[in-house]
Design a protein around this motif. Structure first.
Motif, short mmCIF file in Angstrom:
data_model
loop_
_atom_site.label_atom_id
_atom_site.label_comp_id
_atom_site.label_asym_id
_atom_site.label_seq_id
_atom_site.Cartn_x
_atom_site.Cartn_y
_atom_site.Cartn_z
N THR A 24 0.85 -1.19 0.00
CA THR A 24 0.00 0.00 0.00
C THR A 24 0.88 1.24 0.00
OG1 THR A 24 -0.09 0.04 2.42
CG2 THR A 24 -1.82 -1.19 1.28
N THR A 26 0.92 5.59 0.99
CA THR A 26 0.35 6.80 1.57
C THR A 26 1.28 7.93 1.19
OG1 THR A 26 1.42 6.09 3.64
CG2 THR A 26 -0.96 5.75 3.48
N GLN A 138 4.11 -1.13 3.59
CA GLN A 138 3.57 0.21 3.34
C GLN A 138 4.69 1.15 2.92
OE1 GLN A 138 1.19 1.90 6.49
NE2 GLN A 138 1.23 3.95 5.60
N ASN A 201 -3.51 7.27 -2.54
CA ASN A 201 -3.03 6.05 -1.90
C ASN A 201 -3.22 4.79 -2.76
OD1 ASN A 201 -2.51 7.78 0.22
ND2 ASN A 201 -4.24 7.10 1.46
N GLY A 203 -2.56 1.23 -4.71
CA GLY A 203 -1.87 -0.01 -4.39
C GLY A 203 -0.69 -0.23 -5.30
#
Length: 234
Positions: A24, A26, A138, A201, A203
């Protein structure tokens, strides 16, 4: 003499520890000294370069973080940039499953975006930071105006808070050129709405790669095992 089988085994062993998987993303820009800028975090040529409040590189890797009353901040040239219409370079805070900070600091990862407007594009990031608030696999991509997150060193560096929400940051490209966005961060902020197409955000699938020279020239940090990983896309 090495046989072809022996050479293949040696090559496989060299890349056996390359991290890969799905993850993921951010975004953030907190102006703080990144964690990989401290000495002893990993086997590297030098810790990640930091800058003072005037954006001048510091020579003391143990300078206290601006988020803790010190003089060390994230340099503005850690902003992401487009290499081509489909490839970008940048930096990120990371948390990779099965690893530790010693395996993440200054490692590079090739991100293939799988969702949102940026799907199909590629970004190569170097890990300059880690964080206890990050989930498994992440990538918290450094981009000005991406939101300060848990810590706000920007107010002490620039004398004003950056525009946008604490988490998520600015909401439009015009915010990137507002009077409260420092001039040296504006291009990196606009990148989010240009190359990154305002993706929220997205993937990724990712794989660890050898760091491009253009990235390590900015960070000043290269891992001792960097050459054992596959070359990144060009």
């Amino acid at each position: 003499m090495h046989t072809s089988t022996t050479l293949a085994l040696l090559a496989a062993a060299a890349t056996a520890n390359a991290a890969s998987g799905t993850g993921t993303t951010t975004r953030y820009w907190d102006c703080c000294k990144p964690s990989c800028a401290w000495t002893g975090k990993a086997s590297v040529t030098a810790p990640v370069t930091t800058c003072d409040a005037n954006d001048s590189p510091l020579t003391d890797p143990d300078a206290k973080s601006g988020c803790d009353g010190g003089t060390a901040y994230t340099c503005s040239n850690y902003s992401p940039w487009a290499v081509s219409d489909t490839l970008a370079y940048g930096f990120a805070a990371t948390s990779i499953s099965g690893g530790t900070e010693s395996s993440w600091c200054c490692a590079c990862y090739q991100l293939e975006f799988t969702s949102g407007a940026v799907a199909g594009k590629t970004m190569i990031v170097q890990s300059t930071n880690t964080g206890g608030d990050l989930g498994s696999n992440q990538f918290d991509i450094l981009m000005p105006g991406g939101g300060v997150g848990l810590f706000d060193g920007c107010k002490s560096e620039f004398g004003t808070s950056l525009p946008g929400e604490q988490y998520g940051g600015v909401s439009s490209r015009s915010d990137c050129t507002s009077s409260s966005m420092p001039a040296e961060l504006q291009a990196g902020c606009e990148w989010r709405f240009d190359w990154f197409e305002g993706a929220d955000n997205p993937g990724v699938t990712f794989s660890q790669v050898e760091c491009p020279a253009a990235i390590t020239a900015i960070s000043g940090c290269t891992r001792s095992d960097d050459g054992s990983f596959p070359a990144a896309s060009s």
